[in-house]
Design an enzyme around this catalytic site. Structure first.
Site, PDB file in Angstrom:
ATOM      1  N   LYS A   1      41.168  51.656  37.883  1.00 52.63           N
ATOM      2  CA  LYS A   1      39.934  51.411  37.131  1.00 52.63           C
ATOM      3  C   LYS A   1      38.943  52.565  37.304  1.00 52.63           C
ATOM      4  O   LYS A   1      38.328  53.002  36.340  1.00 52.63           O
ATOM      5  CB  LYS A   1      39.258  50.111  37.616  1.00 52.63           C
ATOM      6  CG  LYS A   1      40.120  48.867  37.491  1.00 52.63           C
ATOM      7  CD  LYS A   1      39.349  47.613  37.883  1.00 52.63           C
ATOM      8  CE  LYS A   1      38.954  47.533  39.352  1.00 52.63           C
ATOM      9  NZ  LYS A   1      40.078  47.416  40.291  1.00 52.63           N
TER      10      LYS A   1
ATOM     11  N   ARG B   1      33.999  40.216  39.202  1.00 63.42           N
ATOM     12  CA  ARG B   1      35.145  39.846  40.035  1.00 63.42           C
ATOM     13  C   ARG B   1      35.242  38.344  40.245  1.00 63.42           C
ATOM     14  O   ARG B   1      36.162  37.882  40.928  1.00 63.42           O
ATOM     15  CB  ARG B   1      35.012  40.520  41.397  1.00 63.42           C
ATOM     16  CG  ARG B   1      35.760  41.847  41.520  1.00 63.42           C
ATOM     17  CD  ARG B   1      35.431  42.397  42.884  1.00 63.42           C
ATOM     18  NE  ARG B   1      36.426  43.224  43.491  1.00 63.42           N
ATOM     19  CZ  ARG B   1      36.420  44.553  43.441  1.00 63.42           C
ATOM     20  NH1 ARG B   1      35.534  45.199  42.736  1.00 63.42           N
ATOM     21  NH2 ARG B   1      37.334  45.243  44.105  1.00 63.42           N
TER      22      ARG B   1
ATOM     23  N   ARG C   1      46.350  56.031  49.550  1.00 60.69           N
ATOM     24  CA  ARG C   1      45.174  56.747  49.019  1.00 60.69           C
ATOM     25  C   ARG C   1      44.384  57.460  50.120  1.00 60.69           C
ATOM     26  O   ARG C   1      44.151  56.905  51.187  1.00 60.69           O
ATOM     27  CB  ARG C   1      44.277  55.730  48.312  1.00 60.69           C
ATOM     28  CG  ARG C   1      43.026  56.328  47.709  1.00 60.69           C
ATOM     29  CD  ARG C   1      42.476  55.462  46.631  1.00 60.69           C
ATOM     30  NE  ARG C   1      42.001  54.166  47.107  1.00 60.69           N
ATOM     31  CZ  ARG C   1      41.470  53.244  46.310  1.00 60.69           C
ATOM     32  NH1 ARG C   1      41.386  53.461  45.010  1.00 60.69           N
ATOM     33  NH2 ARG C   1      41.047  52.101  46.798  1.00 60.69           N
TER      34      ARG C   1
ATOM     35  N   ARG D   1      39.685  55.015  53.173  1.00 60.24           N
ATOM     36  CA  ARG D   1      38.743  53.906  53.144  1.00 60.24           C
ATOM     37  C   ARG D   1      39.200  52.836  54.129  1.00 60.24           C
ATOM     38  O   ARG D   1      40.390  52.552  54.211  1.00 60.24           O
ATOM     39  CB  ARG D   1      38.702  53.293  51.736  1.00 60.24           C
ATOM     40  CG  ARG D   1      37.779  54.016  50.797  1.00 60.24           C
ATOM     41  CD  ARG D   1      37.930  53.552  49.378  1.00 60.24           C
ATOM     42  NE  ARG D   1      37.924  52.103  49.193  1.00 60.24           N
ATOM     43  CZ  ARG D   1      37.867  51.504  48.006  1.00 60.24           C
ATOM     44  NH1 ARG D   1      37.813  52.231  46.902  1.00 60.24           N
ATOM     45  NH2 ARG D   1      37.873  50.194  47.904  1.00 60.24           N
TER      46      ARG D   1
ATOM     47  N   ARG E   1      42.732  42.070  50.105  1.00 64.75           N
ATOM     48  CA  ARG E   1      42.140  42.416  48.806  1.00 64.75           C
ATOM     49  C   ARG E   1      43.012  41.911  47.654  1.00 64.75           C
ATOM     50  O   ARG E   1      42.492  41.429  46.655  1.00 64.75           O
ATOM     51  CB  ARG E   1      41.948  43.931  48.707  1.00 64.75           C
ATOM     52  CG  ARG E   1      40.815  44.406  49.599  1.00 64.75           C
ATOM     53  CD  ARG E   1      40.858  45.895  49.793  1.00 64.75           C
ATOM     54  NE  ARG E   1      40.514  46.621  48.581  1.00 64.75           N
ATOM     55  CZ  ARG E   1      40.850  47.885  48.366  1.00 64.75           C
ATOM     56  NH1 ARG E   1      41.565  48.549  49.266  1.00 64.75           N
ATOM     57  NH2 ARG E   1      40.480  48.487  47.267  1.00 64.75           N
TER      58      ARG E   1
HETATM   59  P1  AMP Z   1      36.349  48.508  44.985  1.00 66.08           P
HETATM   60  O1  AMP Z   1      35.911  49.888  45.349  1.00 66.08           O
HETATM   61  O2  AMP Z   1      36.019  48.136  43.562  1.00 66.08           O
HETATM   62  O3  AMP Z   1      37.799  48.234  45.329  1.00 66.08           O
HETATM   63  O4  AMP Z   1      35.481  47.498  45.894  1.00 66.08           O
HETATM   64  C1  AMP Z   1      35.571  47.543  47.296  1.00 66.08           C
HETATM   65  C2  AMP Z   1      34.929  46.305  47.911  1.00 66.08           C
HETATM   66  O5  AMP Z   1      33.550  46.217  47.523  1.00 66.08           O
HETATM   67  C3  AMP Z   1      35.528  44.969  47.514  1.00 66.08           C
HETATM   68  O6  AMP Z   1      36.676  44.638  48.259  1.00 66.08           O
HETATM   69  C4  AMP Z   1      34.350  44.031  47.809  1.00 66.08           C
HETATM   70  O7  AMP Z   1      34.187  43.829  49.200  1.00 66.08           O
HETATM   71  C5  AMP Z   1      33.173  44.853  47.326  1.00 66.08           C
HETATM   72  N1  AMP Z   1      32.908  44.632  45.880  1.00 66.08           N
HETATM   73  C6  AMP Z   1      32.995  45.558  44.875  1.00 66.08           C
HETATM   74  N2  AMP Z   1      32.685  45.016  43.678  1.00 66.08           N
HETATM   75  C7  AMP Z   1      32.380  43.712  43.924  1.00 66.08           C
HETATM   76  C8  AMP Z   1      32.001  42.614  43.106  1.00 66.08           C
HETATM   77  N3  AMP Z   1      31.868  42.742  41.770  1.00 66.08           N
HETATM   78  N4  AMP Z   1      31.768  41.417  43.706  1.00 66.08           N
HETATM   79  C9  AMP Z   1      31.882  41.260  45.045  1.00 66.08           C
HETATM   80  N5  AMP Z   1      32.265  42.244  45.873  1.00 66.08           N
HETATM   81  C10 AMP Z   1      32.509  43.469  45.342  1.00 66.08           C
END
Ligand code: AMP
Length: 213
Positions: A16, A87, A125, A158, A169
């Site tokens: 994404k 989400r 990654r 990360r 996740r």
């Molecule tokens: P990402 O970089 O999109 O994979 O997001 C990493 C982490 O950030 C996720 O595992 C959540 O802990 C938090 N996070 C990101 N976007 C959201 C969202 N829309 N709602 C809740 N937590 C989020």
């Protein structure tokens, strides 16, 4: 292009962020990544840091307010590309209300990737701590082991890309985010792209969907 709010859906590791960056570069719509915004906040907020590192979701209230404020900025006037939001169903409902108040229409695009591929993409990654460069030890290794090709510094992983967190996740995605796909499907706003192909191929399909309305 008729839909101005582009919602990029897909499991963690689906690509994404890569597609949102391409949309920003080529279509001029800002990338809004709630994951990146929360990582920036996590430097100062211990509770966000802990939840994020665990692989679980931050509360809807916090994320919704962040998106509301960010999309009120001038650069979002002509639309934006969301990466990692919504989400949950609650977030999706809030986004519909926000879109209505901003007089924008919304299209959701699922980047569909098989689970076995996702796991390698995430656990492999590595990121440059200085620039936006991302690598993958399985699919796109740097020239020198664990060193950024561009900046010459050691790469970082990360915290939530570690094997044990990746499973959390993917489980969180299946239980809380997959229902959002049905939400968009039921209202005929979901397009699906095969995400198990090169980023440029995915992007050209995406652009075709966006230009055809
Ligand atoms: P990402 O970089 O999109 O994979 O997001 C990493 C982490 O950030 C996720 O595992 C959540 O802990 C938090 N996070 C990101 N976007 C959201 C969202 N829309 N709602 C809740 N937590 C989020």
């Amino acid at each position: 292009m008729s839909s101005k709010i582009i919602v990029l859906m897909g499991a963690p590791g689906a690509g994404k962020g890569t597609q949102a960056r391409l949309i920003q570069e080529r279509l001029g719509l800002p990338q809004i990544s709630t994951g990146d915004m929360l990582r920036a906040l996590a430097a100062e907020a211990e509770d966000i840091h802990t939840t994020q590192a665990s692989g679980k979701l931050i509360s809807d209230d916090v994320v919704i307010e962040m998106v509301r404020q960010r999309t009120a900025a001038g650069d979002c006037r002509d639309g934006y590309a969301l990466d990692g939001f919504p989400r949950t169903i609650v977030q999706a409902e809030m986004l519909d209300r926000l879109a209505e108040s901003q007089h924008e229409t919304l299209k959701a695009i699922l980047i569909d990737v098989p689970p076995a591929v996702l796991e390698k993409r995430l656990t492999g990654r590595r990121n440059c701590p200085i620039g936006n460069e991302t690598y993958n030890i399985y699919f796109k290794p740097p020239r020198v082991d664990n060193v950024c090709d561009v900046h010459g510094v050691p790469l970082v992983q990360r915290a939530d890309d570690r094997v044990d967190r990746v499973q959390v996740r993917l489980d969180t995605y299946a239980s809380q985010t997959a229902p959002v796909l049905d939400y968009y499907k039921q209202s005929d706003r979901l397009e699906i792209i095969n995400g198990d192909q090169e980023a440029e191929k995915i992007y050209s399909e995406l652009e075709r969907i966006l230009t055809n309305g």
